[in-house]
Every structure is written in C-alpha cells, then in structure tokens.
Design an enzyme around this catalytic site. Sequence first.
Site, PDB file in Angstrom:
ATOM      1  N   GLU A  70      46.963   0.598  61.537  1.00  0.00           N
ATOM      2  CA  GLU A  70      46.438  -0.805  61.957  1.00  0.00           C
ATOM      3  C   GLU A  70      47.297  -0.993  63.171  1.00  0.00           C
ATOM      4  O   GLU A  70      46.932  -1.751  64.226  1.00  0.00           O
ATOM      5  CB  GLU A  70      46.188  -1.829  61.028  1.00  0.00           C
ATOM      6  CG  GLU A  70      45.152  -1.567  59.937  1.00  0.00           C
ATOM      7  CD  GLU A  70      44.848  -2.175  58.633  1.00  0.00           C
ATOM      8  OE1 GLU A  70      44.127  -2.001  57.962  1.00  0.00           O
ATOM      9  OE2 GLU A  70      46.076  -3.128  58.400  1.00  0.00           O
TER      10      GLU A  70
ATOM     11  N   GLY B 246      43.478  -3.285  49.363  1.00  0.00           N
ATOM     12  CA  GLY B 246      42.653  -4.464  48.944  1.00  0.00           C
ATOM     13  C   GLY B 246      42.955  -4.545  47.248  1.00  0.00           C
ATOM     14  O   GLY B 246      43.017  -5.648  46.783  1.00  0.00           O
TER      15      GLY B 246
ATOM     16  N   SER C 217      41.618   3.279  50.582  1.00  0.00           N
ATOM     17  CA  SER C 217      40.811   2.827  49.304  1.00  0.00           C
ATOM     18  C   SER C 217      41.033   3.343  48.023  1.00  0.00           C
ATOM     19  O   SER C 217      40.317   3.705  47.161  1.00  0.00           O
ATOM     20  CB  SER C 217      39.215   3.221  49.564  1.00  0.00           C
ATOM     21  OG  SER C 217      38.912   2.632  51.120  1.00  0.00           O
TER      22      SER C 217
ATOM     23  N   ASN D 137      50.190  -3.094  50.060  1.00  0.00           N
ATOM     24  CA  ASN D 137      50.267  -3.547  51.340  1.00  0.00           C
ATOM     25  C   ASN D 137      49.207  -4.850  51.343  1.00  0.00           C
ATOM     26  O   ASN D 137      47.945  -4.812  51.194  1.00  0.00           O
ATOM     27  CB  ASN D 137      49.859  -2.648  52.176  1.00  0.00           C
ATOM     28  CG  ASN D 137      49.857  -3.095  53.754  1.00  0.00           C
ATOM     29  OD1 ASN D 137      50.105  -4.096  53.967  1.00  0.00           O
ATOM     30  ND2 ASN D 137      49.307  -2.511  54.608  1.00  0.00           N
ATOM     31  N   TRP D 138      49.757  -6.030  51.313  1.00  0.00           N
ATOM     32  CA  TRP D 138      48.797  -7.392  51.555  1.00  0.00           C
ATOM     33  C   TRP D 138      48.271  -7.678  52.669  1.00  0.00           C
ATOM     34  O   TRP D 138      47.427  -8.331  52.819  1.00  0.00           O
ATOM     35  CB  TRP D 138      49.864  -8.679  50.996  1.00  0.00           C
ATOM     36  CG  TRP D 138      50.354  -8.527  49.558  1.00  0.00           C
ATOM     37  CD1 TRP D 138      50.187  -7.713  48.734  1.00  0.00           C
ATOM     38  CD2 TRP D 138      50.955  -9.758  48.964  1.00  0.00           C
ATOM     39  NE1 TRP D 138      50.614  -7.932  47.459  1.00  0.00           N
ATOM     40  CE2 TRP D 138      51.267  -9.295  47.485  1.00  0.00           C
ATOM     41  CE3 TRP D 138      51.172 -10.914  49.340  1.00  0.00           C
ATOM     42  CZ2 TRP D 138      52.013 -10.153  46.622  1.00  0.00           C
ATOM     43  CZ3 TRP D 138      51.807 -11.790  48.295  1.00  0.00           C
ATOM     44  CH2 TRP D 138      52.174 -11.265  47.102  1.00  0.00           C
ATOM     45  N   LYS D 139      48.755  -6.684  53.958  1.00  0.00           N
ATOM     46  CA  LYS D 139      48.141  -7.081  55.217  1.00  0.00           C
ATOM     47  C   LYS D 139      48.318  -8.428  55.382  1.00  0.00           C
ATOM     48  O   LYS D 139      49.114  -9.001  55.282  1.00  0.00           O
ATOM     49  CB  LYS D 139      46.850  -6.275  55.352  1.00  0.00           C
ATOM     50  CG  LYS D 139      46.733  -5.005  54.672  1.00  0.00           C
ATOM     51  CD  LYS D 139      45.448  -4.161  55.175  1.00  0.00           C
ATOM     52  CE  LYS D 139      45.642  -2.652  54.717  1.00  0.00           C
ATOM     53  NZ  LYS D 139      44.440  -1.718  55.119  1.00  0.00           N
TER      54      LYS D 139
ATOM     55  N   GLY E 130      39.891   0.839  53.808  1.00  0.00           N
ATOM     56  CA  GLY E 130      39.160  -0.432  53.990  1.00  0.00           C
ATOM     57  C   GLY E 130      37.668  -0.004  54.049  1.00  0.00           C
ATOM     58  O   GLY E 130      37.017  -0.964  54.393  1.00  0.00           O
TER      59      GLY E 130
ATOM     60  N   HIS F 177      51.696   2.170  60.276  1.00  0.00           N
ATOM     61  CA  HIS F 177      50.382   2.010  59.677  1.00  0.00           C
ATOM     62  C   HIS F 177      49.431   1.987  60.737  1.00  0.00           C
ATOM     63  O   HIS F 177      49.660   1.756  61.818  1.00  0.00           O
ATOM     64  CB  HIS F 177      50.096   0.653  58.970  1.00  0.00           C
ATOM     65  CG  HIS F 177      48.868   0.451  57.901  1.00  0.00           C
ATOM     66  ND1 HIS F 177      47.677   0.322  58.550  1.00  0.00           N
ATOM     67  CD2 HIS F 177      48.980   0.785  56.757  1.00  0.00           C
ATOM     68  CE1 HIS F 177      46.972   0.362  57.376  1.00  0.00           C
ATOM     69  NE2 HIS F 177      47.629   0.337  56.367  1.00  0.00           N
TER      70      HIS F 177
ATOM     71  N   GLU G 176      47.837   8.339  54.693  1.00  0.00           N
ATOM     72  CA  GLU G 176      46.361   7.706  54.881  1.00  0.00           C
ATOM     73  C   GLU G 176      45.200   7.955  56.011  1.00  0.00           C
ATOM     74  O   GLU G 176      45.393   7.760  57.094  1.00  0.00           O
ATOM     75  CB  GLU G 176      46.626   5.953  55.105  1.00  0.00           C
ATOM     76  CG  GLU G 176      47.666   5.468  54.122  1.00  0.00           C
ATOM     77  CD  GLU G 176      47.659   3.705  54.233  1.00  0.00           C
ATOM     78  OE1 GLU G 176      47.194   3.053  53.473  1.00  0.00           O
ATOM     79  OE2 GLU G 176      48.041   3.346  55.404  1.00  0.00           O
TER      80      GLU G 176
END
Length: 254
Positions: free
Chosen positions: A100, A238, A216, A9-11, A176, A98, A170
């Site tokens: 976020e 990440g 993470s 997931n490049w976000k 993160g 997600h 998650e």
Amino acid sequence: MRNRMIAGNWKMNKTYTEGVELASGLADELKDGTGSVDVVVCPPAVDLKGVAEVIDQKKAPFALGAQNVYWEEHGAFTGETAPDMLTNIGATYCIIGHSERRGYFHETDEEINKKAKALMAHGIVPISCCGEPLEVREAGKHVEFVVDQIKKDTEGLEIADPSKYVIAYEPIWAIGTGKTATADDAQEVCGAIRKTLAEIFGQKTADGIRILYGGSAKPNNVAGFLEKDDVDGALVGGASLKADSFAAMVKAAM
C-alpha cells in the site's frame, strides 16, 4: 531454530481510544503467554504511545511496531517520523515497503533500503514487505519479481543478528481481497527468498531470517502456511483488528 512470529498491521484503523481498548483486550487474551512465538502489533502512529502504555502496565506478551519511518534523523520533513522518535516511544519493530505504501505513495526499493538501514542503525527490527501484483503472477514471473525486490531492498545491509531483520511476503492480489495464496504458493516464493538471502548473506544468516506470509491470513488458514519449511509466521491485516481473532492466530502458531 527460528522463532515463529505473528505481526498485526492495523493499517489506518482504530482511534487512540479504540487502539488502547484493542491492545488491552489482546493482553487479556494472551495473558498466559505466547510460548516461543514473537508477537508484534503495529498501530497507527497516533496510537503508539497509548499501546506502549498498555504493554507496560499489563506486562503484555507482545512488542510494539510502527507502520512507517523516514530515513533522516530530523529536519524539515513535514508529516514524517524519525527512527529515534520510534525508539523513544517504545517501538522495537517497523513495517516498511508495504504494497500500500509502494502503490499509493509510490515508495521505491531504494527508499525502502534507506529505511531499513536507518531502522537497524537505531536497533529497530524492519519487517520488510515484498510481493507481486496479479499480472506478474499470471505471467508466471512472480518469483523473479520478488527476488529482484529482495536484492534491491537488502543492498548494502549488514545483518549481524538474523533475528533482527524480518521479511514479509505478501502477494498484492491477496491483500484485503479475500483471495489467498495456497500454502504451496507461499512456500515457492518464500523458499526462493531464502535462497536469495543465502546468496547475499550466506546460508547461516539466511537460515536465521524469518519470512512471514501475509495476504488475507486468518485464524482458519494460518496453520497450513506455518507447516511449510520457509514460512515462519504471518503479517496479519484485518484479522488483527479483533483481539480474539488475532489471539487465535497466535495460539495456532504456538
């Protein structure tokens, strides 16, 4: 037997040019194939076409996924993306729910359920996310919280092929932050998720649905998670932004 999956997931990272460069580098890193591991990259929407072209030109051993979708077919929904727009560009997976999106954009389980149904109607595999915040974990109610999400997110779904629906657990407090749930923490919740899926869809279907861990996840810790019976891979943030680190995670899963 469930194929393992490593999804990146490049976000909101990488411009179109940077995304093409990253996808090309990843294709080079994985030029010898990924064995039985399914690999997915999920770039920002503006990068999808460029990454799709890299996959096609380099015969890259990974699939293309989006980070979001809207459940309507078309219309006056400014800023949204319809399922057939994703299929037309070559996306075969899509992240939904997600934390976020849930947190910053107030997405609800009802909306995530609508998105799953829309994606599946178009042959796109949802990667449906769930997970608890820190206060729920500290109160010892994390399993109950996630099970409730699963029940709402899967309500009314018809899963004929369990390989076409993916769940990503998650824990929000580990995304993160550098904090990581232990492999036993992940197994506790992923096991409860699979038990819940069995109650809803039957054991055979539940045994075919892949459950990923995210939060993470890195090259140096992914192997420990994959040793657990109900953890089938990882949703990577990440560490997916560098070709060598993401490829290392894929190779650890092989």
